[in-house]
Motif scaffolding. Structure first.
Motif, PDB file in Angstrom:
ATOM      1  N   PHE A   1      51.139   8.299 -34.401  1.00  0.00           N
ATOM      2  CA  PHE A   1      51.969   7.069 -34.318  1.00  0.00           C
ATOM      3  C   PHE A   1      52.202   6.823 -35.857  1.00  0.00           C
ATOM      4  O   PHE A   1      51.543   6.378 -36.700  1.00  0.00           O
ATOM      5  N   HIS A   2      53.462   7.018 -36.264  1.00  0.00           N
ATOM      6  CA  HIS A   2      54.406   6.888 -37.573  1.00  0.00           C
ATOM      7  C   HIS A   2      54.895   5.683 -37.582  1.00  0.00           C
ATOM      8  O   HIS A   2      55.917   5.327 -37.355  1.00  0.00           O
ATOM      9  N   TRP A   3      54.077   4.649 -38.200  1.00  0.00           N
ATOM     10  CA  TRP A   3      54.544   3.138 -38.580  1.00  0.00           C
ATOM     11  C   TRP A   3      55.720   3.136 -39.347  1.00  0.00           C
ATOM     12  O   TRP A   3      56.568   2.134 -39.287  1.00  0.00           O
ATOM     13  N   ARG A   4      55.771   4.110 -40.308  1.00  0.00           N
ATOM     14  CA  ARG A   4      56.942   3.976 -41.274  1.00  0.00           C
ATOM     15  C   ARG A   4      58.360   4.417 -40.383  1.00  0.00           C
ATOM     16  O   ARG A   4      59.560   4.042 -41.037  1.00  0.00           O
ATOM     17  N   ILE A   5      58.248   5.150 -39.301  1.00  0.00           N
ATOM     18  CA  ILE A   5      59.299   5.280 -38.518  1.00  0.00           C
ATOM     19  C   ILE A   5      59.558   4.197 -37.287  1.00  0.00           C
ATOM     20  O   ILE A   5      60.639   3.522 -37.415  1.00  0.00           O
ATOM     21  N   ASP A   6      58.400   3.975 -36.470  1.00  0.00           N
ATOM     22  CA  ASP A   6      58.661   3.087 -35.453  1.00  0.00           C
ATOM     23  C   ASP A   6      58.926   1.759 -35.670  1.00  0.00           C
ATOM     24  O   ASP A   6      59.807   1.023 -35.079  1.00  0.00           O
ATOM     25  N   PHE A   7      57.973   1.138 -36.887  1.00  0.00           N
ATOM     26  CA  PHE A   7      58.430  -0.278 -37.447  1.00  0.00           C
ATOM     27  C   PHE A   7      58.618  -0.090 -38.952  1.00  0.00           C
ATOM     28  O   PHE A   7      58.281  -0.886 -39.884  1.00  0.00           O
ATOM     29  N   GLY A   8      59.847   0.886 -39.273  1.00  0.00           N
ATOM     30  CA  GLY A   8      60.086   1.130 -40.668  1.00  0.00           C
ATOM     31  C   GLY A   8      60.656   0.077 -41.254  1.00  0.00           C
ATOM     32  O   GLY A   8      60.074  -0.218 -42.711  1.00  0.00           O
ATOM     33  N   TRP A   9      61.304  -0.899 -40.721  1.00  0.00           N
ATOM     34  CA  TRP A   9      62.173  -2.017 -41.431  1.00  0.00           C
ATOM     35  C   TRP A   9      60.803  -3.064 -41.736  1.00  0.00           C
ATOM     36  O   TRP A   9      61.196  -3.772 -42.562  1.00  0.00           O
ATOM     37  N   ILE A  10      59.873  -3.154 -41.109  1.00  0.00           N
ATOM     38  CA  ILE A  10      58.973  -3.981 -41.412  1.00  0.00           C
ATOM     39  C   ILE A  10      57.862  -3.497 -42.428  1.00  0.00           C
ATOM     40  O   ILE A  10      57.544  -4.323 -43.328  1.00  0.00           O
ATOM     41  N   ILE A  11      57.782  -2.305 -42.344  1.00  0.00           N
ATOM     42  CA  ILE A  11      56.721  -1.534 -43.364  1.00  0.00           C
ATOM     43  C   ILE A  11      57.464  -1.695 -44.779  1.00  0.00           C
ATOM     44  O   ILE A  11      57.061  -1.983 -45.870  1.00  0.00           O
ATOM     45  N   LYS A  12      59.027  -1.464 -44.720  1.00  0.00           N
ATOM     46  CA  LYS A  12      59.520  -1.518 -45.961  1.00  0.00           C
ATOM     47  C   LYS A  12      59.641  -2.655 -46.611  1.00  0.00           C
ATOM     48  O   LYS A  12      59.786  -2.891 -48.052  1.00  0.00           O
ATOM     49  N   SER A  13      59.540  -3.776 -45.755  1.00  0.00           N
ATOM     50  CA  SER A  13      59.671  -5.120 -46.354  1.00  0.00           C
ATOM     51  C   SER A  13      58.462  -5.696 -46.725  1.00  0.00           C
ATOM     52  O   SER A  13      58.311  -6.912 -47.209  1.00  0.00           O
ATOM     53  N   GLY A  14      57.277  -5.072 -46.579  1.00  0.00           N
ATOM     54  CA  GLY A  14      56.049  -5.300 -46.948  1.00  0.00           C
ATOM     55  C   GLY A  14      54.857  -5.339 -45.917  1.00  0.00           C
ATOM     56  O   GLY A  14      53.540  -4.976 -46.167  1.00  0.00           O
ATOM     57  N   GLY A  15      55.320  -5.370 -44.632  1.00  0.00           N
ATOM     58  CA  GLY A  15      54.220  -5.336 -43.573  1.00  0.00           C
ATOM     59  C   GLY A  15      54.315  -6.395 -42.567  1.00  0.00           C
ATOM     60  O   GLY A  15      55.437  -7.227 -42.694  1.00  0.00           O
TER      61      GLY A  15
END
Length: 375
Positions: free
Chosen positions: A233-247
């Motif tokens: 499961f690639h977090w940077r893809i499926d929840f990428g907008w959340i990861i990009k904003s810090g988590g």
């Protein structure tokens, strides 16, 4: 976020807590500010909490479906037997996902991972988008769609090294339209989302697979089929907008308690390459704690139910050191009767992702009944 959400019980409870907290805040604002007002609709309030605030992942597909059903039932229960007010249920496929939370790309540097500028891919995207804008009625949705098309179809971006970020951002913009859509627009939007996700995964999986194998000794390297069967499961893809904003703002859960003996050698090798807490021991709950730390935004909060063995067993020294060095522990609750017929004794660990100096205190509480926590 619950990264091992099971049947979704924790997520529903978290949603109910958010709902009650918002109501309390609004009631206090009404008391102190006569100009404050809001249109109170419990159905819409709960729907917004579900689509905007609750996320889950589980390796079991049936658990994911049960979680979505449980959230829908919570939403429908707000109608108080008045089915005439029932609106189309929100689409939760991209809030609650199936995959292996412990194995997948968060935001590590794994090299050049995506090339989506081929004429074939551009042609497919253009075909999927064809006619969709005519089906949308809200101006904000049309703008989101046009922005997503620009991100996906712009050939200029391919020369700027931003292709992956563009795809992730476009995925999020289309998701914002899709989650409250229904009928034909929802079907078209889902086709686009699935195509974008599949395209990225087809590029990410081999890059991530190679990155892991390069970290392993030759004798421990895994086969591509074995890796894909794990359903990374690639977090940077499926929840990428959340990861990009810090988590994420909050991570909660009751992770699996599988021990060394119950984990196969291949998975142990992968864990050893990914987790600093996997040295000579592979209790899954410790790995979930480390993974959750990487998914959590700075100064945000974590709460897990875990075995109390964490407190004093020698094989959890690394975990205790990791927490002391990296977070501010807020409370440890030693609770009896957390579950019916428990096989292990449990504690609740609560921390804030914020490094303090070593001179701080936290509470350790003995609670005889789970119901007493609220007090």
């Amino acid at each position: 976020l619950d990264p091992a959400c099971g049947s979704g019980h924790f997520l529903v409870c978290a949603g109910e807590l958010l709902f009650n907290m918002k109501n309390s805040i609004c009631e206090k604002l009404e008391e102190v500010d006569n100009s404050f007002s809001r249109e109170y609709n419990t159905y819409k309030e709960v729907r917004n909490i579900i689509v905007d605030n609750l996320y889950g992942v589980d390796i079991c597909d049936s658990a994911v479906e049960i979680t979505k059903l449980r959230l829908w039932l919570w939403l429908v229960s707000q109608l108080k037997d008045d089915s005439s007010k029932l609106e189309p249920l929100p689409n939760l496929e991209y809030n609650i996902k199936c995959g292996y939370s412990l194995i997948g790309w968060v935001d590590e540097s794994i090299g050049n991972v995506i090339n989506t500028s081929s004429k074939e891919i551009i042609g497919k995207l253009e075909g999927i988008f064809l006619g969709l804008d005519a089906l949308l009625t809200k101006s904000e949705d049309i703008k989101l769609l046009n922005d997503a098309k620009e991100l996906l179809l712009s050939r200029k971006s391919a020369h700027q090294g931003n292709v992956l970020n563009n795809y992730v951002e476009a995925f999020h913009k289309i998701y914002l339209i899709y989650r409250k859509s229904h009928g034909r627009p929802a079907m078209k939007l889902k086709d686009i989302l699935e195509f974008i996700r599949d395209t990225i995964y087809e590029n990410i999986n081999p890059a991530y697979f190679t990155w892991i194998n390069n970290k392993l000794k030759a004798k421990d390297r895994i086969k591509n089929k074995e890796f894909n069967n794990l359903n990374p499961f690639h977090w940077r893809i499926d929840f990428g907008w959340i990861i990009k904003s810090g988590g994420f703002d909050v991570v909660i859960g009751n992770p699996p308690y599988l021990s060394n003996k119950e984990i196969c050698k291949m998975q142990k090798n992968i864990y050893s390459s990914l987790y600093q807490l996997s040295k000579k021991q592979y209790d899954l709950f410790t790995l979930f704690i480390e993974r959750s730390f990487s998914l959590l935004d700075e100064c945000k909060y974590f709460g897990y139910i875990i075995p109390d063995a964490f407190m004093d067993r020698s094989n959890h020294i690394l975990l205790r050191k990791f927490l002391i060095q990296n977070v501010q522990i807020l409370n440890i609750l030693k609770v009896k009767n957390v579950f019916q017929d428990p096989t292990v004794s449990n504690i609740i660990l609560i921390y804030k992702k914020h490094r303090l100096d070593n001179n701080y205190s936290f509470g350790i509480y003995q609670i005889s009944d789970f119901k007493d926590i609220a007090n």
